[in-house]
Scaffold this motif. Sequence first.
Motif, PDB file in Angstrom:
ATOM      1  N   UNK A  57       0.865  -1.187   0.000  1.00  0.00           N
ATOM      2  CA  UNK A  57       0.000   0.000   0.000  1.00  0.00           C
ATOM      3  C   UNK A  57       0.898   1.233   0.000  1.00  0.00           C
ATOM      4  N   UNK A  58       0.696   2.118  -0.954  1.00  0.00           N
ATOM      5  CA  UNK A  58       1.632   3.234  -1.118  1.00  0.00           C
ATOM      6  C   UNK A  58       1.086   4.573  -0.642  1.00  0.00           C
ATOM      7  N   UNK A  59      -0.205   4.698  -0.419  1.00  0.00           N
ATOM      8  CA  UNK A  59      -0.788   5.973  -0.003  1.00  0.00           C
ATOM      9  C   UNK A  59      -0.722   6.085   1.517  1.00  0.00           C
ATOM     10  N   UNK A  60       0.160   6.905   2.069  1.00  0.00           N
ATOM     11  CA  UNK A  60       0.313   6.956   3.532  1.00  0.00           C
ATOM     12  C   UNK A  60      -0.919   7.479   4.255  1.00  0.00           C
ATOM     13  N   UNK A  61      -1.663   8.406   3.616  1.00  0.00           N
ATOM     14  CA  UNK A  61      -2.855   8.922   4.299  1.00  0.00           C
ATOM     15  C   UNK A  61      -3.906   7.826   4.429  1.00  0.00           C
ATOM     16  N   UNK A  97       2.282  12.037   4.471  1.00  0.00           N
ATOM     17  CA  UNK A  97       1.440  12.295   3.293  1.00  0.00           C
ATOM     18  C   UNK A  97       1.842  13.623   2.660  1.00  0.00           C
ATOM     19  N   UNK A  98       2.048  13.630   1.354  1.00  0.00           N
ATOM     20  CA  UNK A  98       2.526  14.830   0.653  1.00  0.00           C
ATOM     21  C   UNK A  98       1.443  15.888   0.528  1.00  0.00           C
ATOM     22  N   UNK A  99       0.204  15.475   0.276  1.00  0.00           N
ATOM     23  CA  UNK A  99      -0.883  16.433   0.085  1.00  0.00           C
ATOM     24  C   UNK A  99      -1.336  16.984   1.436  1.00  0.00           C
ATOM     25  N   UNK A 105      -6.613  15.420   7.152  1.00  0.00           N
ATOM     26  CA  UNK A 105      -7.753  14.558   7.479  1.00  0.00           C
ATOM     27  C   UNK A 105      -7.313  13.195   7.991  1.00  0.00           C
ATOM     28  N   UNK A 106      -6.145  12.741   7.573  1.00  0.00           N
ATOM     29  CA  UNK A 106      -5.604  11.511   8.154  1.00  0.00           C
ATOM     30  C   UNK A 106      -5.289  11.733   9.636  1.00  0.00           C
ATOM     31  N   UNK A 107      -4.743  12.895   9.958  1.00  0.00           N
ATOM     32  CA  UNK A 107      -4.454  13.228  11.358  1.00  0.00           C
ATOM     33  C   UNK A 107      -5.740  13.379  12.173  1.00  0.00           C
ATOM     34  N   UNK A 108      -6.802  13.867  11.531  1.00  0.00           N
ATOM     35  CA  UNK A 108      -8.099  13.944  12.218  1.00  0.00           C
ATOM     36  C   UNK A 108      -8.539  12.541  12.650  1.00  0.00           C
ATOM     37  N   UNK A 132      -6.275  22.132   9.001  1.00  0.00           N
ATOM     38  CA  UNK A 132      -7.651  22.424   8.573  1.00  0.00           C
ATOM     39  C   UNK A 132      -8.481  22.720   9.827  1.00  0.00           C
ATOM     40  N   UNK A 133      -8.995  23.961   9.977  1.00  0.00           N
ATOM     41  CA  UNK A 133      -9.681  24.341  11.225  1.00  0.00           C
ATOM     42  C   UNK A 133     -10.853  23.442  11.601  1.00  0.00           C
TER      43      UNK A 133
END
Length: 412
Positions: A57-61, A97-99, A105-108, A132-133
């Motif tokens: 799996x390559x997408x870290x988010x 995650x680069x984006x 949202x991953x951190x959320x 992101x607030x």
Amino acid sequence: MASAGDCPQAEALARSITDPAYQAKVLAAVAKGLAVTGAFRDAESLLTETETLARSITDPSRQAREFAALGTALAAAGERSQALTVLDRAEALARTAADPESRAWALVAVGQALAATGAHRRAETLADTITVPVGRARVLVTVGERWAMAGEHQQAVATLTNAADHVRTLPDPNDQERELTEVVKALASAGACRQAEILARSITHRVFDRAEGLAAVGQALAAGGERERAAALLSEAETLARTVTDPSSTLAAVGQALAACEEPERADALLSEAETLARAVTDPSDQTYGLLAVARALVACGERERAVALLADAVVVARTIADWRYQAQMLGLLGEELAAAGAWRQAEALAHTITDPADQVQVLTRLAKLVEPSWARQLIARALRMEYWKFPLHSLGVVDPSVLVAAAADVW
């Protein structure tokens, strides 16, 4: 299935899954089942294959969100130490995650999972790093709710006040007031009724949100013995609700609060009125939403038979919604509510008619947490076939927590 001893069938099911992330997790559960039966060589072979898949799996988010879901499920199953280990990995992945939006949202997801695990202060610290607030506020609201559940009301209020400050920075007034309503409800639950009321009164654009916020405060006041003040707020909330174009869902919320305040006659009258108003709506999407809101209130009030009948009618209306995606979403919500109301067979039957896999899986896994283990295993197996692993996690924990521990320890 693996925990039930049917490892060959479970392995065949896992190999039918095309997504490496989901396949890896199911194979981990099969390996655990093999190890329990003493088939250690086969288990070791599967674990090697599982590790290879997981690393593909390559997408870290996405990885981070999967880990967050696993951590939450482990915590719910009582495996807090394992949960925190998994969440360490989730946070590390999220930060790579680069984006920026995906990273936030991953951190959320990780922050909310940490709060569910009881790591409240760590979740708050993580929230401060979310750019992101609205995401930062949602983590803080979750933390505040968890503080309140733990009896730390002073800390809950401080955290929720911080959340409100972040919400106020949102540029769109509608977004701002929608999120403020959640803070109001959390503050009321934490016992900060005066502060919650002031915040609810600051909501001016979305009248229905203001009404629901005041109803939540009234319900909390009544629970605390302040019935006179509660009655005044609930009357105000009812008056506000009647100014909304479609007041059915808001009136239902007020009716639910009245029932909790031990005003059954007034609550029943208001819920009946809300139902009548919902049925009079001509747009099928809006009518379905209104009927769903009334049914939820009825379930909360203990009127399950009436709720099930109403939900059955709502299903008929939902099937006429032109937008297939919204139709699937509403059918999913109706199925979940049928499960909550105890209409398990009806919920399962409805789930199988939903064309969108994610919405179908939501219903199946909500149902799996309510029924007996043998039935739950069948429901989870069907859900896993649709490759939406993170939804069945909580249900797997109910059926067999050791499967979750195996997934955490053996794969990652």
